[in-house]
Design a protein around this motif. Structure first.
Motif, PDB file in Angstrom:
ATOM      1  N   ALA A 165     -13.114  29.727 -48.158  1.00  0.00           N
ATOM      2  CA  ALA A 165     -13.538  29.941 -49.767  1.00  0.00           C
ATOM      3  C   ALA A 165     -13.517  31.551 -49.808  1.00  0.00           C
ATOM      4  O   ALA A 165     -13.100  31.920 -50.775  1.00  0.00           O
ATOM      5  CB  ALA A 165     -14.824  29.426 -50.004  1.00  0.00           C
ATOM      6  N   GLU A 166     -14.106  32.372 -48.813  1.00  0.00           N
ATOM      7  CA  GLU A 166     -14.097  33.672 -48.752  1.00  0.00           C
ATOM      8  C   GLU A 166     -12.915  34.445 -49.031  1.00  0.00           C
ATOM      9  O   GLU A 166     -12.639  35.390 -49.603  1.00  0.00           O
ATOM     10  CB  GLU A 166     -14.955  34.148 -47.667  1.00  0.00           C
ATOM     11  N   ARG A 167     -11.742  33.642 -48.285  1.00  0.00           N
ATOM     12  CA  ARG A 167     -10.420  34.034 -48.278  1.00  0.00           C
ATOM     13  C   ARG A 167      -9.411  34.035 -49.359  1.00  0.00           C
ATOM     14  O   ARG A 167      -8.520  34.257 -49.839  1.00  0.00           O
ATOM     15  CB  ARG A 167      -9.491  33.584 -47.059  1.00  0.00           C
ATOM     16  N   GLY A 168     -10.263  32.793 -50.138  1.00  0.00           N
ATOM     17  CA  GLY A 168      -9.592  32.595 -51.601  1.00  0.00           C
ATOM     18  C   GLY A 168      -8.646  31.266 -51.341  1.00  0.00           C
ATOM     19  O   GLY A 168      -7.912  30.949 -52.306  1.00  0.00           O
ATOM     20  N   GLU A 169      -8.779  30.598 -50.377  1.00  0.00           N
ATOM     21  CA  GLU A 169      -7.905  29.456 -50.013  1.00  0.00           C
ATOM     22  C   GLU A 169      -8.376  28.394 -50.724  1.00  0.00           C
ATOM     23  O   GLU A 169      -7.430  27.463 -51.080  1.00  0.00           O
ATOM     24  CB  GLU A 169      -7.832  29.158 -48.493  1.00  0.00           C
ATOM     25  N   ILE A 170      -9.623  28.255 -50.891  1.00  0.00           N
ATOM     26  CA  ILE A 170     -10.115  27.066 -51.715  1.00  0.00           C
ATOM     27  C   ILE A 170     -11.039  27.671 -52.684  1.00  0.00           C
ATOM     28  O   ILE A 170     -11.483  28.746 -52.383  1.00  0.00           O
ATOM     29  CB  ILE A 170     -10.671  26.022 -51.019  1.00  0.00           C
ATOM     30  N   ALA A 171     -11.352  27.028 -53.734  1.00  0.00           N
ATOM     31  CA  ALA A 171     -12.309  27.468 -54.844  1.00  0.00           C
ATOM     32  C   ALA A 171     -13.679  27.739 -54.505  1.00  0.00           C
ATOM     33  O   ALA A 171     -14.363  28.567 -54.977  1.00  0.00           O
ATOM     34  CB  ALA A 171     -12.062  26.372 -56.072  1.00  0.00           C
TER      35      ALA A 171
END
Length: 191
Positions: A130-136
């Motif tokens: 989530a922190e990398r933006g892979e998932i919301a």
């Protein structure tokens, strides 16, 4: 001989348990055989571990580390989860099916501890994704978080051979990632 205590004694006991496991196998390992190898009484073992399953798990963690201490960080959620499953598969290969099945049969109360530890590992992986933006979002239900490791344990339990790479990949690509993406995109649809 000087009397051993504390951490020093525990290392001797864990080394003895590991040696007994690797030489004799899980079925032949007894608290008495470990105590004899460690040159102590079995009551010393029972003060630390309730049974041989707990002792073997402690020896395993002492000698190979815990998956919790080796959380993969590959830069992708997919790679991280595959890394956890590979660690589980490597442990199966290292210990062999007899030890794994013996532990699963004799330590049913260990399951909540394993579940809790693996939930923490998987939550770490999802948080990073989530922190990398892979998932919301990292707000993923526990049942989804532990799906790949629970399915992997199921594969291990019902198989007497190592879990294939293709099975691990399917658990991640076909089960886990769609569930995580569905959850983080607004929730899992319920009938």
């Amino acid at each position: 001989m000087e009397r051993r205590r504390g951490a020093e004694l525990e290392v001797v006991l864990l080394d003895a348990a590991w040696a007994e496991l690797t030489e004799s196998g899980y079925a032949q390992l007894t608290m008495e055989s470990v105590a004899a190898r460690a040159q102590t009484g079995k009551q010393v073992l029972y003060r630390r571990w309730r049974n041989r399953a707990e002792l073997v798990i402690a020896a395993l963690r002492h000698h190979t580390g815990s998956i919790v201490d080796k959380v993969p960080d590959t830069g992708s959620l997919r790679g991280d989860v595959l890394g956890v499953l590979r660690q589980m598969a490597d442990r199966f290969t290292q210990l062999g099916p007899d030890t794994i099945h013996g532990l699963m049969a004799e330590a049913p109360d260990l399951d909540p501890e394993v579940y809790s530890r693996m939930t923490g590992v998987m939550a770490t992986l999802v948080k990073r994704a989530a922190e990398r933006g892979e998932i919301a979002t990292a707000d993923v239900p526990a049942a989804v978080l532990t799906a790949p490791t629970n399915l992997m344990r199921h594969e291990i339990f019902f198989s007497h051979s190592p879990v294939s790479s293709s099975t691990m990949t399917a658990l991640v690509d076909d089960v886990f990632l769609p569930l995580v993406r569905g959850t983080s995109a607004g929730g899992v649809r319920r009938p």
